[in-house]
Enzyme design. Sequence first.
Site, PDB file in Angstrom:
ATOM      1  CE1 TYR A  10       8.838  -2.195   3.864  1.00  0.00           C
ATOM      2  CE2 TYR A  10      10.194  -0.232   4.101  1.00  0.00           C
ATOM      3  CZ  TYR A  10       9.364  -1.190   4.645  1.00  0.00           C
ATOM      4  OH  TYR A  10       9.068  -1.150   5.985  1.00  0.00           O
TER       5      TYR A  10
ATOM      6  CG  HIS B 102       3.116   0.103  -1.056  1.00  0.00           C
ATOM      7  ND1 HIS B 102       1.946   0.470  -1.677  1.00  0.00           N
ATOM      8  CD2 HIS B 102       3.080   0.713   0.163  1.00  0.00           C
ATOM      9  CE1 HIS B 102       1.246   1.265  -0.890  1.00  0.00           C
ATOM     10  NE2 HIS B 102       1.914   1.427   0.229  1.00  0.00           N
TER      11      HIS B 102
ATOM     12  CG  ASN C  73       2.706   7.137   5.947  1.00  0.00           C
ATOM     13  OD1 ASN C  73       3.907   7.201   5.737  1.00  0.00           O
ATOM     14  ND2 ASN C  73       2.217   6.949   7.151  1.00  0.00           N
TER      15      ASN C  73
END
Length: 193
Positions: free
Chosen positions: A16, A21, A68
Amino acid sequence: MKYTLIVGLGNYSPQYTKTRHNIGFMVVDKLCSDLKISLSDEKFKGRYVKVQVEDKTFIIAEPLTFMNLSGDFVSNICNFYKINHRDIILISDDADNKVGTLRIRDGGSSGGQNGAKDIINKLGTDQIARIKLGIGRPADKRIDLANYVLSEFNKEEKPVIGKTIDKAVEALVDYMNGTNISTLMNKYNISVK
């Protein structure tokens, strides 16, 4: 001792690293590079470093959780170091603004950003300062936003996002040198070309 927490949001896994993000991590990494420091401590489900600027101590950090679950790290480190929610600044992506947009806020809703949402839930307040960097939304409405935020910036976007990250770091350095959030909002709520 009073601490101020500067925390960039992202997903810790290597796949990632360059995704939309992870722009919060990109800002923190650039800030650390400019200050010639590294996130050398690992605890509370995150990594961080303490920095002294005159009479103030800052903790610059990144959670080592999925986005999250960012609130796990933030609530743990805040509890340990007795950090007040008004002494936190979050850096994250913002899908509601186009690439090149920098927005600073002194609080408010998560705007659907899952890391900010978890932090707000776990701290029990939305009165947390934010630096939000626009990542835009997919031009093709059939592309799911969850997949889009995990994509990398395209060739045209990369130089713009680089300049936006530089501006966010500039704002953070001003903040560390005593500039308040209201002044930062007036100075850095901009769109980079």
